[in-house]
Design a protein around this motif. Sequence first.
Motif, PDB file in Angstrom:
ATOM      1  N   ASP A  22     -39.496 -27.307 -70.094  1.00  0.00           N
ATOM      2  CA  ASP A  22     -39.254 -25.891 -69.797  1.00  0.00           C
ATOM      3  C   ASP A  22     -39.702 -24.886 -70.853  1.00  0.00           C
ATOM      4  O   ASP A  22     -39.627 -23.681 -70.612  1.00  0.00           O
ATOM      5  N   HIS A  83     -42.601 -23.996 -61.582  1.00  0.00           N
ATOM      6  CA  HIS A  83     -41.417 -24.872 -61.556  1.00  0.00           C
ATOM      7  C   HIS A  83     -40.927 -25.062 -60.113  1.00  0.00           C
ATOM      8  O   HIS A  83     -39.730 -24.884 -59.796  1.00  0.00           O
ATOM      9  N   HIS A 192     -33.546 -31.385 -72.138  1.00  0.00           N
ATOM     10  CA  HIS A 192     -33.948 -29.990 -72.403  1.00  0.00           C
ATOM     11  C   HIS A 192     -33.339 -29.629 -73.747  1.00  0.00           C
ATOM     12  O   HIS A 192     -32.140 -29.872 -73.966  1.00  0.00           O
TER      13      HIS A 192
HETATM   14 ZN   LIG Z   1     -37.781 -27.955 -65.739  1.00  0.00          ZN
END
Ligand SMILES: [Zn+2]
Length: 268
Positions: A22, A83, A192
């Motif tokens: 991300d 995304h 993440h």
């Molecule tokens: Zn993602």
Amino acid sequence: MRGFILRFPNGKPKAMTFSYDDGVIEDLRLMELMKKYGIKGTFNYNTCFYEDTDEPAARLKISDIKAVANDTQFEIACHGHMHPYYTFLPQAAATNDIMTNRKKLEHITGKIIRGFAYPSISAFNDISETALKAAGIVYARMATRNNNFYLPENWFRWEPTCHHKDSIKTYEEFSKITNPRSKPLVMYVWGHSFEFERENNWELIEELFEKCHDNPEIWCATNMEIYNYVNAFESLVFSANGKKFIIPPQLIYGEFLIQPKKQVAASL
Ligand SMILES: [Zn+2]
């Protein structure tokens, strides 16, 4: 010949790899920790979110991405331009999203980008696999976990071993395996980096890096380094009795074909 099995560089039987999604600002703190311990990592970026601003932002800036790309300790991979949920996209739209993501990342970084991480658990299906292949992607990591240490059977469905929250326990199992005749083993950790901030547990990943960084059995590599290494191994050429092998020639010639200039009618 009784057999011939892959070993990682310097004969190591195990590899570890890390994959973070991300392009959030917390990636920078994670990369600092990786630099401290010599850990390699793959970072998967969308391309519709970056804010080229001097204001504090939740996402990385273009200048951050360029700096990451120039550091050989890190790999940048695709994570879908928007995304999206590829499961709900028509084939052409899925292919367009992945190709846009790849082209933009290649434009920003000046590198050839061939890795990918699916942007959601439900994102992989035949449509996304076909789109990835059409876009020149060579591996795709899923957002699930399988608790095993094997290389993927299908590089487009590369399942991590664990999420980082389970990584200490998983590493204890991984480091205890001592069978030099087994297949090569890979411990694959994903997550993440904003989760460390949210859960206030940065010490968890630092503890893992401390444990694994000087383990002499482990090759720490990016996703793409593992993919390239395994594919180089699989391209070895063996004799009929299996006792000799050669590495295929590395010096390959090619030529770009230039479009001929448009013919202009000479009837003026
Ligand atoms: Zn993602």
